[in-house]
Write a protein that holds these residues in place. Structure first.
Motif, short mmCIF file in Angstrom:
data_model
loop_
_atom_site.label_atom_id
_atom_site.label_comp_id
_atom_site.label_asym_id
_atom_site.label_seq_id
_atom_site.Cartn_x
_atom_site.Cartn_y
_atom_site.Cartn_z
N GLY A 199 -4.32 -2.47 11.85
CA GLY A 199 -3.97 -1.10 11.56
C GLY A 199 -2.83 -1.02 10.56
O GLY A 199 -2.21 -2.02 10.20
N LEU A 200 -2.57 0.19 10.10
CA LEU A 200 -1.47 0.44 9.18
C LEU A 200 -0.19 0.69 9.96
O LEU A 200 -0.21 1.41 10.95
N PRO A 255 -3.16 11.43 6.54
CA PRO A 255 -2.72 10.65 5.38
C PRO A 255 -3.89 10.38 4.42
O PRO A 255 -5.05 10.35 4.85
N TYR A 307 4.32 7.19 2.17
CA TYR A 307 4.55 6.01 3.00
C TYR A 307 4.26 4.73 2.20
O TYR A 307 3.18 4.60 1.61
N TYR A 318 0.39 5.38 0.93
CA TYR A 318 -0.38 6.52 1.42
C TYR A 318 0.53 7.73 1.36
O TYR A 318 1.76 7.61 1.37
N GLN A 374 0.92 11.96 2.92
CA GLN A 374 0.42 12.92 3.89
C GLN A 374 0.89 14.32 3.48
O GLN A 374 2.09 14.62 3.55
N PHE A 391 3.04 2.55 9.76
CA PHE A 391 3.75 3.60 9.04
C PHE A 391 5.20 3.65 9.49
O PHE A 391 5.50 3.54 10.67
N GLY A 392 6.12 3.81 8.53
CA GLY A 392 7.50 4.13 8.86
C GLY A 392 7.65 5.64 8.84
O GLY A 392 6.69 6.37 9.09
N LYS A 393 8.85 6.10 8.53
CA LYS A 393 9.07 7.55 8.44
C LYS A 393 8.74 8.10 7.06
O LYS A 393 8.59 9.30 6.89
N HIS A 398 0.85 -1.19 0.00
CA HIS A 398 0.00 0.00 0.00
C HIS A 398 0.88 1.24 0.00
O HIS A 398 1.94 1.26 0.62
#
Lengths: 112, 115
Positions: free
Chosen positions: A99-100, A44, A87, A36, A38, A102-104, A34
């Motif tokens: 849930g998703l 996001p 992301y 996303y 932001q 997320f990294g940085k 996936h």
């Protein structure tokens, strides 16, 4: 969820294509990829997702390597509005309740 | 169509207080998830609710709790606030949330500052 690796930042010029890479060497056979993004001061938003085949939608294209250990998000003609943090996220097919993760992400800078 | 709405937009609290954040999902969506985003980091998953039941929980202390109402709106509660709880709290809704391919639609977030 398996881990993803993305560059911290990338810079591109307006109206040029942008290729955002993501490495996911420990991806499992049931992990979806996936993306996303932001935008500044926003939550996001979904961009695209895929499993094995390349995918296209009105926002972007997703190119998935044959061994699925990497993928590339392609913005065909970047605009200033595409400046955002992008992301790359892996989600197991049965992992909807987790849930998703997320990294940085990659901070994409678009120069006019 | 209205997107995900969150209230309040900004909030200032002091250490030790409690806070309640609210979220209204997109019409027709039955699942709500909560995330915490500390400055400079990606969002971290806190909870997912579906049909008023908790279906998923991230690695957060028991000071964090949530609930979902019959109209599918949701509240996130945080007790005994710490300075480290200062963050943007994001709510996301999805149709059901059970499938990993379900798209999550995020609200604009509530900015919580703990002094």
């Amino acid at each position: 969820d398996a881990k993803t690796t993305q560059p911290n930042s990338m810079e591109s010029n307006e109206e040029e294509p942008v290729h955002l890479p993501c490495n996911h060497s420990t991806i499992s056979g049931t992990d979806y990829i996936h993306w996303y993004r932001q935008l500044p001061s926003q939550g996001p938003e979904y961009v695209i997702h895929g499993l094995t085949s390349n995918v296209n939608n009105r926002m972007a294209s997703l190119a998935i390597a044959e061994d699925r250990k990497s993928s590339t998000l392609i913005l065909h003609r970047a605009t200033l509005r595409d400046a955002a943090v992008y992301y790359c996220i892996l989600r197991d097919a049965g992992g909807g309740a987790d849930g998703l993760t997320f990294g940085k992400g990659t901070h994409l800078i678009i120069q006019p | 169509d209205a997107g995900v709405t969150q209230s309040p937009t900004h909030l200032i609290k002091t250490r030790g207080q409690h806070v309640t954040l609210r979220c209204s999902p997109i019409s027709g969506h039955k699942s709500v998830s909560w995330y915490q985003q500390v400055l400079g980091q990606g969002p971290q998953f806190i909870f997912q609710y579906y049909e008023k039941e908790e279906r998923g929980r991230g690695n957060f202390p028991d000071r964090f709790s949530a609930r979902q109402f019959p109209n599918y709106s949701s509240e996130l509660n945080v007790n005994a606030l710490l300075l480290g709880d200062s963050a943007l709290y994001l709510c996301a809704s999805s149709l059901e949330g059970a499938r990993s391919t379900d798209t999550q639609y995020f609200g604009p977030g509530t900015r919580l500052t703990v002094l």
